[in-house]
Motif scaffolding. Sequence first.
Motif, mmCIF file in Angstrom:
data_model
loop_
_atom_site.group_PDB
_atom_site.id
_atom_site.type_symbol
_atom_site.label_atom_id
_atom_site.label_comp_id
_atom_site.label_asym_id
_atom_site.label_seq_id
_atom_site.Cartn_x
_atom_site.Cartn_y
_atom_site.Cartn_z
ATOM 1 N N ILE A 1 0.546 5.781 0.178
ATOM 2 C CA ILE A 1 -0.256 6.792 0.524
ATOM 3 C C ILE A 1 0.589 8.154 0.303
ATOM 4 O O ILE A 1 1.693 8.321 0.835
ATOM 5 C CB ILE A 1 -0.592 6.909 2.142
ATOM 6 N N TYR B 1 -3.663 0.257 -3.077
ATOM 7 C CA TYR B 1 -3.396 -0.952 -2.428
ATOM 8 C C TYR B 1 -3.382 -2.166 -3.331
ATOM 9 O O TYR B 1 -3.808 -2.052 -4.325
ATOM 10 C CB TYR B 1 -4.568 -1.536 -1.450
ATOM 11 N N ALA C 1 0.729 -1.012 -0.058
ATOM 12 C CA ALA C 1 -0.011 0.192 0.052
ATOM 13 C C ALA C 1 0.798 1.220 0.095
ATOM 14 O O ALA C 1 1.837 1.241 0.458
ATOM 15 C CB ALA C 1 -0.899 -0.080 1.093
ATOM 16 N N SER D 1 -2.400 4.667 6.715
ATOM 17 C CA SER D 1 -2.721 6.117 7.130
ATOM 18 C C SER D 1 -1.356 6.779 7.552
ATOM 19 O O SER D 1 -0.267 6.062 7.577
ATOM 20 C CB SER D 1 -3.441 6.090 8.209
ATOM 21 N N THR E 1 -4.486 6.980 -1.414
ATOM 22 C CA THR E 1 -4.088 5.788 -1.010
ATOM 23 C C THR E 1 -4.177 4.741 -2.392
ATOM 24 O O THR E 1 -5.003 4.904 -3.324
ATOM 25 C CB THR E 1 -4.773 4.883 -0.066
#
Length: 125
Positions: free
Chosen positions: A51, A59, A49, A70, A57
């Motif tokens: 961000i 994945y 993932a 996060s 984001t």
Amino acid sequence: QVQLVESGGGLVQPGGSLRLSCAPSGSIFSINTMGWYRQAPGKQRELVAVITRRGRTNYADSVKGRFAISRDNAKNTVYLQMNSLKPEDTAIYYCNVDSLTYYDVTRLVTDYDYWGQGTQVTVSS
């Protein structure tokens, strides 16, 4: 020099949860995209993932709906919440920063492609 420091790996039973954290050492001015990758024995390193600084984001299909990435920009930290873990999630997990800017005495320096040392995640009963 700036280094990425990871924490949170370990041994967990199938269906369990773990939370990984990663933050750079040093005096950081800003960080661009942060992410997590993993490498299982005998396999290539793969994206888990990522961000962006603004929170966008992406994945891997294999973790969608189970993992959540996060970041806390005030703490320069990225997290990976892993739920419903499966044995096939077993791997070394690596934190990555594609670019960051840090204070070097009296100037700002931008550098690229940082990797953490890796943290082992083992999912087994």
